[in-house]
Design a protein around this motif. Structure first.
Motif, PDB file in Angstrom:
ATOM      1  N   SER A 183       0.815  -1.223   0.000  1.00 41.59           N
ATOM      2  CA  SER A 183       0.000   0.000   0.000  1.00 41.59           C
ATOM      3  C   SER A 183       0.847   1.271   0.000  1.00 41.59           C
ATOM      4  O   SER A 183       0.330   2.361  -0.261  1.00 41.59           O
ATOM      5  CB  SER A 183      -0.890   0.008   1.248  1.00 41.59           C
TER       6      SER A 183
ATOM      7  N   GLN B 253       1.998   2.475   2.708  1.00 43.50           N
ATOM      8  CA  GLN B 253       1.689   3.143   3.969  1.00 43.50           C
ATOM      9  C   GLN B 253       2.657   2.767   5.091  1.00 43.50           C
ATOM     10  O   GLN B 253       2.547   3.300   6.190  1.00 43.50           O
ATOM     11  CB  GLN B 253       0.262   2.761   4.403  1.00 43.50           C
TER      12      GLN B 253
ATOM     13  N   GLU C 152      -1.292  -5.693  12.347  1.00 48.63           N
ATOM     14  CA  GLU C 152      -2.158  -5.031  11.375  1.00 48.63           C
ATOM     15  C   GLU C 152      -1.326  -4.493  10.216  1.00 48.63           C
ATOM     16  O   GLU C 152      -0.210  -3.998  10.408  1.00 48.63           O
ATOM     17  CB  GLU C 152      -2.945  -3.910  12.046  1.00 48.63           C
TER      18      GLU C 152
ATOM     19  N   TRP D   4      -1.720  -2.490   6.117  1.00 49.67           N
ATOM     20  CA  TRP D   4      -2.560  -1.914   5.062  1.00 49.67           C
ATOM     21  C   TRP D   4      -2.224  -2.612   3.735  1.00 49.67           C
ATOM     22  O   TRP D   4      -1.066  -2.769   3.368  1.00 49.67           O
ATOM     23  CB  TRP D   4      -2.308  -0.408   4.912  1.00 49.67           C
TER      24      TRP D   4
ATOM     25  N   ARG E  91      -3.381  -2.917  -0.573  1.00 51.49           N
ATOM     26  CA  ARG E  91      -4.055  -2.195  -1.650  1.00 51.49           C
ATOM     27  C   ARG E  91      -4.904  -3.188  -2.450  1.00 51.49           C
ATOM     28  O   ARG E  91      -4.426  -4.206  -2.932  1.00 51.49           O
ATOM     29  CB  ARG E  91      -3.045  -1.523  -2.567  1.00 51.49           C
TER      30      ARG E  91
ATOM     31  N   LEU F  99      -7.516   1.225  -0.301  1.00 52.47           N
ATOM     32  CA  LEU F  99      -6.709   0.691   0.780  1.00 52.47           C
ATOM     33  C   LEU F  99      -7.604   0.011   1.814  1.00 52.47           C
ATOM     34  O   LEU F  99      -8.688   0.517   2.145  1.00 52.47           O
ATOM     35  CB  LEU F  99      -5.895   1.809   1.438  1.00 52.47           C
ATOM     36  N   HIS F 100      -7.132  -1.110   2.342  1.00 52.56           N
ATOM     37  CA  HIS F 100      -7.905  -1.853   3.341  1.00 52.56           C
ATOM     38  C   HIS F 100      -6.987  -2.270   4.476  1.00 52.56           C
ATOM     39  O   HIS F 100      -5.873  -2.753   4.244  1.00 52.56           O
ATOM     40  CB  HIS F 100      -8.537  -3.106   2.724  1.00 52.56           C
ATOM     41  N   LEU F 101      -7.457  -2.085   5.714  1.00 54.14           N
ATOM     42  CA  LEU F 101      -6.703  -2.516   6.885  1.00 54.14           C
ATOM     43  C   LEU F 101      -7.037  -3.986   7.166  1.00 54.14           C
ATOM     44  O   LEU F 101      -8.205  -4.377   7.192  1.00 54.14           O
ATOM     45  CB  LEU F 101      -7.060  -1.656   8.099  1.00 54.14           C
TER      46      LEU F 101
END
Length: 702
Positions: A196, A198, A220, A222, A224, A230-232
């Motif tokens: 991602s 991030q 956790e 992130w 893509r 974007l998804h956690l």
């Protein structure tokens, strides 16, 4: 001193014996069980693996020389379903065709592949080879692989498997759903495909250190999506090494953090509750019983544990389907919960079994509740599209009288429930120590019966059937007895129902028939004449379609005439399934045997059935003549039965004749054949020679 030509052969003979011994040792070391029968059907060789597979308490050498039929009787207990297995073995032998890798289930759940190899030399039979390969672990591994594959594809979490360089090897359906990528789009790509942007490099460096040092990492991250969103996710990675410790794969599992919390709560709920009914499960029930016992001990109170088993659930489940069965269990759960107080607990233990905990109660109050539960579950149950009647049997154990811990109370309630079923179902029963003793005796009886044939504990006694006019012995009936270790003798009524219940009756029936045939030959060889032999067949044996063929083969094996043998059946055996019974009787008659209805008058047969069934004889039950000398009514009843048999062209044997007065009345009524203590009690084969007719012309031909 041996002649020269024989001295020359000695080294060759020694070499042959040594080679034979080496071969036997090699065969004994094989994991596959081997059984070799010679061209006459006798055991020529077995190895240790074969004896172990079938739990034979004998050495391979002690089995040599046994006939194929003797071997079959020994093998029966080694199969999970002895009657079906014996029928299959007989069918294979009769077909005499190769069988390759046929799967069979042995006692204890072991799985084996069976080969049957007819051996021929110059077109003639040279014997048969049976091979049993234990494939239990292989089948378990295959099942585990199928389960793993199913779990991998069906799990709700995204799973990705990579090689040691993080190149994607395989993903599951949930991964495709959560990332938007099809499997073929990502296989061969690095996991950086999902990056991602991030996370700082230090994030991934810490991940690599954790995987290298302890073999796993979670946290956790992130990711893509294919569409750029974007998804956690909560990621758990595990390193997989081979047997030498070399890194082979990484397995990554992605979870939605919110869904993870919900799943965790769901897992915790299912650990203590039944998913179908929402009731507490066995684990939670036992915990509540333990806590209730502590409270009852402090307050010096009693409590009750009830074990509830539905009476007709299996029939409903099998005929109407599992969906109806599941709905029925939910209705039962609601009805049980509705009849309890708030402080009581009802749980589903599994299948159609429920348990109830009733605190601070007396025996009288527990009995009232048990009666109410039985009535409620015996009443019509309204389903979504039908009304069902199921009923329940209930057992009760009381604290502290019957037990002081959860496991004991549930066990005694279970024992009491089986006593309720034995009373006719749809009732309840309280546990007693006498009940436990009876259950223990029954279990001891069942376990002993499984080894009765192997340990040579069964015996046949013989009773004559006599012509009441001439006094001549015209037939013999063998009667089985069981001589328990220690010398105690058991009558058939004590163990035949047990044998029918646990599937041992076929082996016992086969032993009785074979032993009777053997004894007929022994008597004939000593110059005695056996006009006919009557063999009892139980209702459970009669239900097996191969009975006629089995008897025909047995008689042919001993060279005996089927016309001199009578199959005795009870009326209940015929009435259980009239259509099937008619076909079975016809096959028995076609095999040349005669058919007799034993204990006639105590069952439920009708005149129409007697006219329809292909039978030859009626054996009038002893209850018809017990009071014959003192009851004119009994005389007329017997006269009517005799007239009926003459009209149907059936011969008659009257059982239970004990007095000369009864014998005189039988003669007066025109009865010709009788059996009972007046003529002889059941005696051994040796003692029977006192009343068997002699064949003065020599041994009677079979």
């Amino acid at each position: 001193m041996l002649p020269t030509e024989f001295r020359d052969l000695a080294p060759a003979r020694s070499q042959f014996l040594a080679a034979s011994a080496r071969l036997s040792t090699i065969l004994d070391k094989l994991h596959s069980g081997l059984l070799v029968l010679d061209c006459h059907g006798h055991v020529e060789f077995t190895n240790l693996a074969f004896c172990e597979q079938f739990h034979l308490q004998r050495t391979p050498a002690s089995l040599q020389g046994l006939s194929g039929q003797q071997m079959l009787s020994l093998l029966g207990g080694g199969f999970a379903d002895p009657p079906a297995a014996l029928l299959r073995l007989q069918a294979i032998m009769a077909a005499d065709q190769p069988v390759d890798a046929e799967e069979v289930v042995l006692r204890g759940g072991a799985v084996a592949e069976r080969d049957f190899i007819p051996m021929r030399v110059d077109g003639r039979s040279a014997g048969h080879l049976w091979v049993y390969r234990d494939v239990t672990r292989q089948r378990q591994a295959e099942a585990q692989m199928r389960l793993t594959a199913r779990l991998f594809d069906r799990t709700g979490e995204s799973v990705v498997i990579t090689d040691a360089d993080h190149v994607i090897q395989v993903v599951n359906a949930a991964f495709e759903r959560d990332t938007g990528y099809a499997g073929h789009e990502v296989v061969g790509q690095r996991t950086a495909l999902l990056a991602s942007g991030q996370h700082a490099p230090a994030f991934f460096e810490e991940m690599r250190r954790a995987l290298a040092s302890r073999g796993w990492w979670q946290g956790e991250i992130w990711n893509r999506h294919r569409d750029g969103a974007l998804h956690l996710a909560f990621l758990s990675i595990n390193a997989v090494q081979d047997g030498q410790g070399t890194l082979q794969h990484y397995i990554g599992v992605y979870s939605d953090p919110g869904r993870y919390d919900a799943s965790q709560r769901r897992i915790e709920y299912l650990a203590t509750h039944d998913e179908l009914t929402g009731l507490p499960n066995r684990f939670l029930f036992n915990d509540r019983v333990r806590q209730a016992i502590c409270r009852a001990a402090e307050r010096k109170e009693s409590l009750a544990v009830m074990f509830v088993d539905l009476d007709e659930f299996k029939l409903i489940n099998d005929t109407l389907g599992h969906a109806v069965g599941d709905e029925l269990l939910q209705v039962i759960a609601q009805r049980l919960s509705g009849c309890l107080r708030g402080c009581d607990t009802v749980a589903r233990l599994g299948g159609d079994e429920f348990a109830v905990l009733v605190e601070h109660t007396s025996t009288a109050e527990a009995e009232a509740l048990a009666q109410r539960v039985v009535q409620l579950l015996g009443a019509p149950l309204a389903m979504s599209d039908r009304v069902l009647y199921v009923g329940a049997s209930l057992g009760v154990g009381m604290y502290p009288t019957n037990g002081r811990d959860s496991a004991t109370l549930l066990q005694v309630a279970d024992v009491a429930m089986y006593a309720a079923k034995a009373k006719g179902k749809r009732t309840y029963h309280f546990y007693t120590s006498e009940l436990q003793r009876a259950m223990d005796q029954q279990l001891h009886l069942e376990m002993g019966l499984r080894w009765a044939i192997e340990r040579d504990e069964l015996r046949l006694l013989y009773q004559p059937q006599v012509d009441v006019v001439t006094g001549e012995v015209v037939g013999v009936e063998p009667l089985v007895r069981w001589q328990r270790p220690g010398g105690a003798w058991l009558m058939p009524a004590a163990f035949i129902p047990v044998a029918e219940k646990n599937g041992l009756i076929d082996g016992i029936g086969l032993w009785v028939a074979r032993e009777a045939c053997r004894q007929v030959l022994a008597w004939q060889a000593d110059g005695y004449r056996v006009p006919r032999m009557s063999i009892n067949v139980s209702a459970a044996q009669f239900r097996h379609p191969g009975l006629a063929g089995l008897m025909a083969r047995l008689l042919a094996e001993h060279g005996l005439d089927p016309a001199r043998f009578v199959i005795e059946l009870t009326e209940s055996a015929l009435m259980a399934d009239p259509e099937s019974a008619h076909q079975q009787l016809r096959q028995i008659r076609q095999a040349g045997l005669r058919v007799s209805i034993d204990d006639f008058g105590t069952g439920h047969s009708s005149l129409a059935c007697l006219r329809r069934y292909p039978i030859d004889e009626l054996k009038i039950d002893r209850s018809f003549i017990a009071d014959l000398e003192h009851s004119s009514r009994d005389v007329e009843v017997l006269r009517s039965v005799l007239n009926l048999s003459r009209a149907l062209d059936l011969s008659v044997v009257v059982e239970g004749v004990e007095t000369r007065g009864q014998l005189a009345l039988l003669r007066e009524l025109g009865c010709t054949l009788a059996q009972g203590f007046l003529f002889s009690r059941p005696v051994s084969a040796e003692a029977a020679r006192r009343w068997l007719p002699r064949d003065l012309a020599g041994s009677d031909a079979a």
